[in-house]
Write a protein that holds these residues in place. Structure first.
Motif, PDB file in Angstrom:
ATOM      1  N   TRP A 118      -0.831 -15.761   3.942  1.00 50.10           N
ATOM      2  CA  TRP A 118      -0.719 -14.839   2.806  1.00 50.10           C
ATOM      3  C   TRP A 118      -0.850 -13.423   3.325  1.00 50.10           C
ATOM      4  O   TRP A 118      -1.682 -13.135   4.177  1.00 50.10           O
ATOM      5  N   PHE A 119      -0.024 -12.529   2.805  1.00 55.91           N
ATOM      6  CA  PHE A 119       0.002 -11.124   3.220  1.00 55.91           C
ATOM      7  C   PHE A 119      -0.273 -10.268   2.004  1.00 55.91           C
ATOM      8  O   PHE A 119       0.338 -10.458   0.951  1.00 55.91           O
ATOM      9  N   VAL A 120      -1.212  -9.328   2.138  1.00 57.26           N
ATOM     10  CA  VAL A 120      -1.615  -8.468   1.026  1.00 57.26           C
ATOM     11  C   VAL A 120      -1.538  -7.016   1.455  1.00 57.26           C
ATOM     12  O   VAL A 120      -1.935  -6.654   2.563  1.00 57.26           O
ATOM     13  N   SER A 121      -1.033  -6.188   0.561  1.00 56.59           N
ATOM     14  CA  SER A 121      -1.059  -4.742   0.753  1.00 56.59           C
ATOM     15  C   SER A 121      -1.607  -4.097  -0.507  1.00 56.59           C
ATOM     16  O   SER A 121      -1.140  -4.377  -1.609  1.00 56.59           O
ATOM     17  N   CYS A 122      -2.612  -3.250  -0.330  1.00 53.58           N
ATOM     18  CA  CYS A 122      -3.094  -2.400  -1.412  1.00 53.58           C
ATOM     19  C   CYS A 122      -2.793  -0.965  -0.999  1.00 53.58           C
ATOM     20  O   CYS A 122      -3.109  -0.543   0.116  1.00 53.58           O
ATOM     21  N   ASN A 123      -2.157  -0.242  -1.906  1.00 51.35           N
ATOM     22  CA  ASN A 123      -1.761   1.133  -1.636  1.00 51.35           C
ATOM     23  C   ASN A 123      -2.473   2.063  -2.597  1.00 51.35           C
ATOM     24  O   ASN A 123      -2.731   1.706  -3.744  1.00 51.35           O
TER      25      ASN A 123
END
Length: 136
Positions: A118-123
């Motif tokens: 799983w890949f997560v990005s918070c911007n």
């Protein structure tokens, strides 16, 4: 008056917030999950709440989608501040807390890579988390 947290205490707070939201999910975490964990960490240090922004979330989603082939933690170098995470368990949610006081808008995305991780990005907008600067 709220005193700044030491680095070890802040790290523990962030990890505690992260563990609260490690729930099974087939795709995106609900935006309120990300907002809640961020604002809980921000409240601990007296920083105003962050709000969800659909434009920032769309940016995060498009970037995560572009990394599904390799799932490598490579920053997008885009216009926002960014936290990336990956994990192999279905329960991996990637809800990371940030207390950078000038960041007031948040958008996060989570997708499963081709390799099963799983890949997560918070911007964050405006960006923050600069070396040698204090978060609040």
């Amino acid at each position: 008056m709220t005193l700044p947290l030491s680095k070890p205490r802040l790290t523990c707070l962030i990890m505690a917030c992260l563990s609260i939201l490690l729930q099974p999910s087939d795709a995106q975490n609900p935006q309120q999950d990300y907002i809640n964990v961020h604002n809980a960490a921000r409240a601990e240090v007296g920083v105003a709440n962050i709000t969800w922004d659909n434009n920032v979330a769309t940016y995060a989603y498009n970037y995560v989608k572009s990394r599904l082939g390799d799932c490598n933690l490579v920053h997008s170098n885009g216009p926002y501040g960014e936290n990336l995470a990956k994990g192999s368990a279905l329960s991996f949610s990637g809800t990371t807390a940030v207390v950078w006081s000038s960041s007031v808008r948040l958008g996060c995305a989570r997708l499963q890579c081709n390799n099963g991780w799983w890949f997560v990005s918070c911007n964050y907008d405006p960006p923050g988390n600069y070396v040698n600067e204090y978060p609040y």
